[in-house]
Enzyme design. Sequence first.
Site, PDB file in Angstrom:
ATOM      1  N   TYR A   1       0.703  -1.029   0.175  1.00 52.51           N
ATOM      2  CA  TYR A   1      -0.084   0.011   0.135  1.00 52.51           C
ATOM      3  C   TYR A   1       1.011   1.354   0.056  1.00 52.51           C
ATOM      4  O   TYR A   1       1.734   1.436   0.981  1.00 52.51           O
ATOM      5  CB  TYR A   1      -1.027   0.112   1.269  1.00 52.51           C
ATOM      6  CG  TYR A   1      -1.894   0.976   1.641  1.00 52.51           C
ATOM      7  CD1 TYR A   1      -2.826   1.460   0.502  1.00 52.51           C
ATOM      8  CD2 TYR A   1      -1.953   1.697   2.735  1.00 52.51           C
ATOM      9  CE1 TYR A   1      -3.754   2.484   0.781  1.00 52.51           C
ATOM     10  CE2 TYR A   1      -2.727   2.725   3.001  1.00 52.51           C
ATOM     11  CZ  TYR A   1      -3.794   3.114   2.061  1.00 52.51           C
ATOM     12  OH  TYR A   1      -4.543   4.050   2.369  1.00 52.51           O
TER      13      TYR A   1
ATOM     14  N   HIS B   1     -11.076  -2.371   8.856  1.00 49.48           N
ATOM     15  CA  HIS B   1     -11.229  -1.183   9.639  1.00 49.48           C
ATOM     16  C   HIS B   1     -11.962  -1.310  10.844  1.00 49.48           C
ATOM     17  O   HIS B   1     -11.884  -0.700  12.046  1.00 49.48           O
ATOM     18  CB  HIS B   1     -11.490   0.113   8.808  1.00 49.48           C
ATOM     19  CG  HIS B   1     -10.566   0.286   7.518  1.00 49.48           C
ATOM     20  ND1 HIS B   1     -11.142  -0.216   6.366  1.00 49.48           N
ATOM     21  CD2 HIS B   1      -9.543   0.926   7.279  1.00 49.48           C
ATOM     22  CE1 HIS B   1     -10.153  -0.014   5.625  1.00 49.48           C
ATOM     23  NE2 HIS B   1      -9.202   0.732   6.034  1.00 49.48           N
TER      24      HIS B   1
ATOM     25  N   LYS C   1      -9.819  16.365  17.620  1.00 50.25           N
ATOM     26  CA  LYS C   1      -9.096  15.690  16.467  1.00 50.25           C
ATOM     27  C   LYS C   1      -8.968  16.824  15.471  1.00 50.25           C
ATOM     28  O   LYS C   1      -9.789  16.952  14.443  1.00 50.25           O
ATOM     29  CB  LYS C   1      -9.619  14.431  15.765  1.00 50.25           C
ATOM     30  CG  LYS C   1      -9.668  13.245  16.835  1.00 50.25           C
ATOM     31  CD  LYS C   1      -9.822  11.889  16.181  1.00 50.25           C
ATOM     32  CE  LYS C   1      -8.949  11.774  14.853  1.00 50.25           C
ATOM     33  NZ  LYS C   1      -7.456  11.403  15.229  1.00 50.25           N
TER      34      LYS C   1
ATOM     35  N   ASP D   1      -7.499  13.798   9.881  1.00 46.80           N
ATOM     36  CA  ASP D   1      -7.263  12.241  10.378  1.00 46.80           C
ATOM     37  C   ASP D   1      -8.481  11.773  11.097  1.00 46.80           C
ATOM     38  O   ASP D   1      -9.120  12.265  11.854  1.00 46.80           O
ATOM     39  CB  ASP D   1      -6.118  12.313  11.461  1.00 46.80           C
ATOM     40  CG  ASP D   1      -5.965  11.070  12.233  1.00 46.80           C
ATOM     41  OD1 ASP D   1      -6.492  10.219  11.595  1.00 46.80           O
ATOM     42  OD2 ASP D   1      -5.851  10.814  13.394  1.00 46.80           O
TER      43      ASP D   1
END
Length: 659
Positions: free
Chosen positions: A4, A159, A527, A531
């Site tokens: 990746y 995920h 945050k 992200d």
Amino acid sequence: MRTYAGHSTAEASNELYRRNLAKGQTGLSVAFDLPTQTGYDPDHVLARGEVGRVGVPVSHLGDMRRLFQDIPLEQMNTSMTINATAMWLLALYEVVAEEQGADISKLSGTTQNDIVKEYLSRGTHVFPPGPSLRLTTDMITYTVAHIPKWNPINICSYHLQEAGATPVQEVAYAMSTAVAVLDAVRDSGQVPAEKFGDVVARISFFVNAGVRFVEEMCKMRAFGRIWDKITRERYGVENPKQRRFRYGVQVNSLGLTEAQPENNVQRIVLEMLAVTLSKDARARAVQLPAWNEALGLPRPWDQQWSLRIQQVLAHESDLLEYEDIFAGSHVIEAKVDALVEEALAEIDRIQEMGGAMAAVESGYLKSQLVASHAERRGRIEAGEEKIVGVNCYESTEPNPLTADLDTAIMTVDPENEARVVQALHEWRDSRDEHRAQEALSALKKAAAGDTNLFAATLECARAGVTTGEWAWALRDVFGEFRAPTGVSSAPLAVPAEAGSPLAAVREKVARTAEELGSGKLRLLVGKPGLDGHSNGAEQIAVRARDAGFEVVYQGIRLTPEQIVSAAVAEDVHCVGLSILSGSHAELVPDVLARLRRTGVDDIPVIVGGIIPSADAAALREAGVAAVFTPKDFGITEIIGRIVDEIRAANKLDPLEVPA
């Protein structure tokens, strides 16, 4: 065999891809940066510090041309990790292939395009569930008709495991997503009933393989059985080839440790074996993380090591030469039967709620994941779940791999962002502006109606429209969506009986609040930037709540200005920032500067994330009170440290209460 990859610019990533292909990589797996994933151009305020960090920035057709220069797309199998903006990136890819003279019907590859797990874990969603499902439906129907070898969706349980899912939850939530997507395609009327098997045949999955070898291998067998059952019984697909469960794997990154990172190599090998050793549960494609991902961005050499692990298994060992070596094992069969039964029960529960999209909007799925993750963290901290080098066997010899930490990872040139932004402005200045605006108007008109959006998107690509412009046009019609955080409904995961570490921290919190005369200590968990990996922030928020804090957590994707405004408005005692994308060097000093300008520079700021040691030192020098990285796995201890910083900032004497 893939790694990746993607970083900095289209040109730099193109060079990396050609080098990897020359080393024996058999497909491309493209990582896009966060602005590209979330529909922002590099000059947007939220893109600051994020451009080219966790992937390649692709803002328009010119970037996509440069990304695949001298790589014949008709001969390539390309996986693109892209979701909310998947239709846009596939359109750019198709136009570049056309320019190369490729036969579009021969293009093969995958767009991830699973929006449900973005709401639950990765956080790169843009639009609400309904419009997002429409984009997915339109893409699937377009590709089945025009790019028949393309996998238009790659449903990702990977995920979910990173966000705390148990094997049962991982299977059940991924299958529920698949049902929601297939129901939407069927009900759209865009695919004749006799062609629906072709749709099912193009659905692929992307799963996670953790270190619990037997459980992970059985999970994959359960996945295959349930998929066969659903596609046959719910959708009437008779062709067994169309019902085949096709999946690729990225092995687990959640379990990679910053402590004794050399142990990550054997973890990666074990996880790879779980999805290759059993022929009946074997992945179609495997990509492996690098041993140093918990430290920072892997270098080309680190990625090469992961590729070589696969090549040794494929070409030196005999593991791929036999029929399924677990066939007939009563232990394996019993485990698979149990997983199938529990997963089907959870799928039924979700269907009773109205399906996966309804379960996202209600917050059920997110709260279940936050709770599972909190329970896992509690087991690790209690020593019930052992992690070598972290909570057992912690003594170690000096590590030559990390003797010079600053060279053990790759860093992105901080000047890169300015160059990308300048190139974007030059692109906008040189395009046919009238054609670009006409294309955007047509896209909005299509979005306001019910026609398939792919044709309008293709014209936007050809007209030189940018990623941000395409996404904003759809935002104007569809609106934006802030996913539930799952924090408020997560149950207590760590006991707080007398004498426990959490009880000691609760006492510190209560005594400090009393001394400050504030009722409760207030912690803002923020945050900043793009992200979306919020798992760590959520666990801090849940544990701080359980320790007696009043927690202010508004979810992901905030500007430094919004975070500081919330800190002032809520009169918090501490600001905690969580960043895993590498943008801390830009965004944290901005938060500090804004706090100073508002006159509340006595609020301690703490930072958590994947932060190299040199950056951590720079942040502390800039005024950050404490920096926490993956090696600081004790969340209760971190909460105790936060209380200490609040006391120090308010000139209170240290409390002699063990944390």
